[in-house]
Write a protein that holds these residues in place. Structure first.
Motif, short mmCIF file in Angstrom:
data_model
loop_
_atom_site.label_atom_id
_atom_site.label_comp_id
_atom_site.label_asym_id
_atom_site.label_seq_id
_atom_site.Cartn_x
_atom_site.Cartn_y
_atom_site.Cartn_z
N GLY B 66 38.76 48.60 54.97
CA GLY B 66 38.55 49.89 54.34
C GLY B 66 37.60 50.77 55.11
N SER B 67 37.59 52.04 54.72
CA SER B 67 36.66 53.02 55.26
C SER B 67 36.72 54.24 54.35
N GLY B 68 35.70 55.07 54.45
CA GLY B 68 35.68 56.25 53.59
C GLY B 68 35.22 55.91 52.18
N THR B 69 36.16 55.82 51.26
CA THR B 69 35.80 55.57 49.87
C THR B 69 36.41 54.30 49.28
N GLU B 70 37.34 53.68 49.97
CA GLU B 70 38.04 52.51 49.42
C GLU B 70 37.83 51.29 50.31
N PHE B 71 37.34 50.21 49.72
CA PHE B 71 37.03 49.00 50.46
C PHE B 71 37.53 47.77 49.72
N THR B 72 37.82 46.74 50.50
CA THR B 72 38.34 45.49 49.94
C THR B 72 37.69 44.31 50.61
N LEU B 73 37.33 43.32 49.80
CA LEU B 73 36.91 42.01 50.30
C LEU B 73 37.97 41.02 49.88
N THR B 74 38.50 40.29 50.85
CA THR B 74 39.54 39.31 50.57
C THR B 74 39.06 37.92 50.93
N ILE B 75 39.32 36.98 50.04
CA ILE B 75 39.09 35.56 50.31
C ILE B 75 40.47 34.93 50.35
N SER B 76 40.86 34.42 51.50
CA SER B 76 42.26 34.03 51.69
C SER B 76 42.65 32.81 50.86
N SER B 77 41.74 31.86 50.72
CA SER B 77 42.00 30.66 49.93
C SER B 77 40.68 30.23 49.30
N LEU B 78 40.53 30.51 48.04
CA LEU B 78 39.25 30.32 47.38
C LEU B 78 38.82 28.86 47.35
N GLN B 79 37.61 28.61 47.80
CA GLN B 79 37.04 27.27 47.77
C GLN B 79 36.05 27.17 46.60
N SER B 80 35.71 25.96 46.23
CA SER B 80 34.83 25.75 45.07
C SER B 80 33.47 26.43 45.25
N GLU B 81 33.02 26.48 46.52
CA GLU B 81 31.71 27.08 46.78
C GLU B 81 31.74 28.61 46.77
N ASP B 82 32.91 29.19 46.58
CA ASP B 82 33.03 30.65 46.58
C ASP B 82 32.88 31.26 45.20
N PHE B 83 32.78 30.45 44.16
CA PHE B 83 32.60 31.00 42.83
C PHE B 83 31.18 31.56 42.74
N ALA B 84 31.11 32.88 42.53
CA ALA B 84 29.84 33.60 42.65
C ALA B 84 30.05 35.04 42.19
N VAL B 85 28.99 35.82 42.29
CA VAL B 85 29.09 37.26 42.06
C VAL B 85 29.04 37.96 43.42
N TYR B 86 29.92 38.93 43.60
CA TYR B 86 30.03 39.65 44.86
C TYR B 86 29.64 41.12 44.63
N TYR B 87 28.76 41.61 45.51
CA TYR B 87 28.30 42.98 45.42
C TYR B 87 28.67 43.74 46.69
N CYS B 88 29.04 45.00 46.53
CA CYS B 88 29.16 45.87 47.70
C CYS B 88 27.95 46.81 47.72
N GLN B 89 27.64 47.33 48.88
CA GLN B 89 26.49 48.22 49.06
C GLN B 89 26.79 49.20 50.18
N GLN B 90 26.48 50.47 49.94
CA GLN B 90 26.65 51.46 51.00
C GLN B 90 25.29 51.79 51.61
#
Lengths: 120, 110
Positions: B66-90
């Protein structure tokens, strides 16, 4: 490895003062700009203040300007946040945070934080 | 103030699934966008900066776009250690008095 350990939090009455400290290790502290970022209970993350690597340049969020002072003691590898005239809305977990460069850069290492509760 | 809006607020996912998190800025932040992961009792960890550059030590299953105003975070295959809260920041302006975070997306086990 990089470690940032905050201390100094606690319960304080409105209008009083508190000083937070952050002990840094695992990197050359004097080479990096440092920040304080806070998170109030149930709220989002809020940037509070930044200080340049040489301690000369400092910036503050409008919500704390004039009340909080960020400083550093590089020989002691320690970052500080002096908080005066505390308000209930300053209640939060305060994180010590390193940034990649003093400029358009993200926060690359965070401490676990210290809780400040402002209450009578 | 630039408002960062993350969606969804919560995502229930099974391990192995592909996960897509969204972050929208109320005005352009160019590519000055970072993603952080936060697990209970731990400090936030930088995952991505410059919208699409993985931070040191971050597994390749994490990707950003992404760029500008639209962004994406992708996790291709979720692992057990990926369960969490995700924050974006500009971090699009200097000084950082206008830097803002999203409210977070919680990725939980389905």
């Amino acid at each position: 490895q990089v470690q940032l350990v905050e201390s100094g939090g606690g319960v304080v009455q409105p209008g009083r003062s508190l000083r937070l400290s952050c002990a840094a290790s695992g990197f050359t502290f004097s080479s990096f700009a440092m920040n304080w970022v806070r998170q109030a209970p149930g709220k989002g993350l809020e940037w509070v203040a930044v200080i340049s690597s040489d301690g000369i340049n400092k910036y503050y969020a409008d919500s704390v300007k004039g009340r909080f002072t960020i400083s550093r003691d590089s020989p002691k590898n320690t970052l500080y946040l002096q908080m005066n005239s505390l308000r209930a809305e300053d209640t939060a977990v305060y994180h010590c945070v390193r940034m990649l460069t003093f400029g358009f850069a993200p926060f690359d290492y965070w401490g676990q934080g210290t809780l400040v509760t402002v209450s009578s | 103030e630039i408002v960062m809006t993350q969606s969804p607020a919560t995502l229930s996912v099974s391990p192995g699934e592909r996960v897509t998190l969204s972050c929208r800025a109320s005005q352009s932040v160019s590519s000055n966008l970072a993603w952080y992961q936060r697990k209970p009792g731990q400090a936030p960890r930088l995952l991505m900066f410059g919208a699409s550059t993985r931070a040191t030590g971050i597994p390749a299953r994490f990707s950003g776009s992404g760029s500008g105003t639209e962004f994406t975070l992708t996790i291709s295959s979720l692992q057990s250690e990926d369960f969490a809260v995700y924050y974006c920041q500009q971090y699009n302006n200097w000084p950082p008095t206008t830097w803002t975070f999203g409210q977070g997306t919680k990725v939980e086990i389905k």
